[in-house]
Design a protein around this motif. Sequence first.
Motif, PDB file in Angstrom:
ATOM      1  N   ARG A 133     -22.673   2.362  -4.998  1.00 37.06           N
ATOM      2  CA  ARG A 133     -21.529   2.869  -4.069  1.00 37.06           C
ATOM      3  C   ARG A 133     -21.134   1.687  -3.005  1.00 37.06           C
ATOM      4  N   LEU A 134     -21.816   1.150  -2.378  1.00 35.31           N
ATOM      5  CA  LEU A 134     -21.536   0.282  -1.472  1.00 35.31           C
ATOM      6  C   LEU A 134     -20.884  -1.093  -2.205  1.00 35.31           C
ATOM      7  N   ASP A 137     -17.234  -0.340  -2.576  1.00 38.06           N
ATOM      8  CA  ASP A 137     -16.515  -0.653  -1.423  1.00 38.06           C
ATOM      9  C   ASP A 137     -15.681  -1.913  -1.379  1.00 38.06           C
ATOM     10  N   TYR A 301     -21.260   9.298   2.550  1.00 33.29           N
ATOM     11  CA  TYR A 301     -21.125   8.478   3.859  1.00 33.29           C
ATOM     12  C   TYR A 301     -19.593   7.982   4.138  1.00 33.29           C
ATOM     13  N   TRP A 302     -18.830   8.030   3.459  1.00 31.00           N
ATOM     14  CA  TRP A 302     -17.395   7.358   3.694  1.00 31.00           C
ATOM     15  C   TRP A 302     -16.482   8.572   4.276  1.00 31.00           C
ATOM     16  N   SER A 304     -14.775  10.697   6.641  1.00 31.59           N
ATOM     17  CA  SER A 304     -14.433  10.541   8.063  1.00 31.59           C
ATOM     18  C   SER A 304     -13.353  11.117   8.371  1.00 31.59           C
ATOM     19  N   GLU A 307     -10.481   8.746   7.180  1.00 32.92           N
ATOM     20  CA  GLU A 307     -10.273   8.908   5.636  1.00 32.92           C
ATOM     21  C   GLU A 307      -9.428  10.429   5.359  1.00 32.92           C
ATOM     22  N   TYR A 336      -8.324  -0.842   9.753  1.00 31.60           N
ATOM     23  CA  TYR A 336      -9.135  -0.582   8.693  1.00 31.60           C
ATOM     24  C   TYR A 336      -9.694  -1.749   8.066  1.00 31.60           C
ATOM     25  N   ARG A 340     -12.510  -4.054   2.505  1.00 33.85           N
ATOM     26  CA  ARG A 340     -12.388  -3.038   1.435  1.00 33.85           C
ATOM     27  C   ARG A 340     -10.853  -3.183   0.911  1.00 33.85           C
ATOM     28  N   GLU A 343      -9.006  -0.023  -1.376  1.00 37.04           N
ATOM     29  CA  GLU A 343      -8.564   0.876  -0.575  1.00 37.04           C
ATOM     30  C   GLU A 343      -7.284   0.512   0.173  1.00 37.04           C
TER      31      GLU A 343
END
Length: 412
Positions: A133-134, A137, A301-302, A304, A307, A336, A340, A343
């Motif tokens: 997952r990380l 990113d 975790y992401w 927020s 987001e 931001y 990443r 995104e």
Amino acid sequence: MDTEQRKRFGRYLARLRQGTRLSQRQLAERLCVITSTGSITRNEVSRWERGGRVPNSWLPALSTALGVSLSELERAAACARGEAAPDDLPNPAETLALLLPEDDPFGPLESSTGRRIGSSTVDSLAARAHGLRLADDVLTGGDLLGPALRELRAAVRLYRETSHTEEIGRALLTSIGELAQITGWVASDAGRHDSAERIYRLGLSAAREAGNHALAGHLAGSLAYQFSNTGHEDKGLSLARAALEESGEDAPGKARALFLNRVAWAHTKTSTTDAQPAMRALGEAHEALTEDNGEAPTWAYWVSPEELEVMDARVLTELRKPLRAVPLLTKVLDRYDVTRARELALYLSWLAVALIDANEPEEAARTVRRMLDLSADLTSKRTEARSRVVLAKLEPFREVPEVGEVLDAYAA
């Protein structure tokens, strides 16, 4: 010719055949009908599946008989013949056919054999899932799909080929579900939508068998998001609602916020004329994020407030409300994380569209240039698709000098 690669191809072929419920003799008979010849026998099919021979001239007929694309078969055969490096990006259909049986993907716990594993193995697998997952990113689908598929394949084999307690088995299934979610996401980013759907469904089976309702909702919602973005808007909305329901009202706040976000997006993609359902879901998502009803799962975790604001702005852009969308996106993008890149490029594309709708073509052109420069080296089909969208939106303003320069520079 590598014997192991031929055997791998043979196992792949056998799994495809078993998936169609055909015996070796029945497959041989079907191939004879397809090609109008009686020259193939059950023994030859058996030889293929044992890795004794690669069925080169029979690949088109096998494609028809087994319901798999000819390009997938040809690539797998090329690997078996040593004409393609086995460490290249693995074919998702081949990988899944190899690692899954035709009936129950996981089998009963009591069927497990081999070494016994405990909590340390489960912890390691969970950490590897989060590591992917990380990695997602900062990496894109074309770069990450190979490693992700290898991790998923290893996890399923670990479950099937080891012995473990029922509790450890449920934890393994949860990790398989988490690996399937991120692998499906990566496959979708790489443009492998059919494979992504199969991977999501594999993970959904694992999550349900583990009794992990929030994770099941995450997997169903991920597939719903793909449907919404690939021309299956009605299916996307139905599945997004079902994902929210499956997760349950006691799901952690971050998880519910994510699921409600997907419902909002699905509503937007279904209808841009009725804003109320999408806006109502967005409001509920913000409320859910403030709830303190249990520890959020690691995969959330992401999620927020920032987001959620991005999703607010995307929905508002789709609903043609740029005066509300632009300030939101500008505020988020000003701070931001530049590492990443995917995104950031995607969010810049939404800002560009909102600026165009606000009749600010000069500023939109500057935003598009930044977006295209940022995404130039990304192996993401998502950013490719958004690039085409923003360039098409700019086209009516070609006579504006700043716009014309961008269109000419990035016409290819």
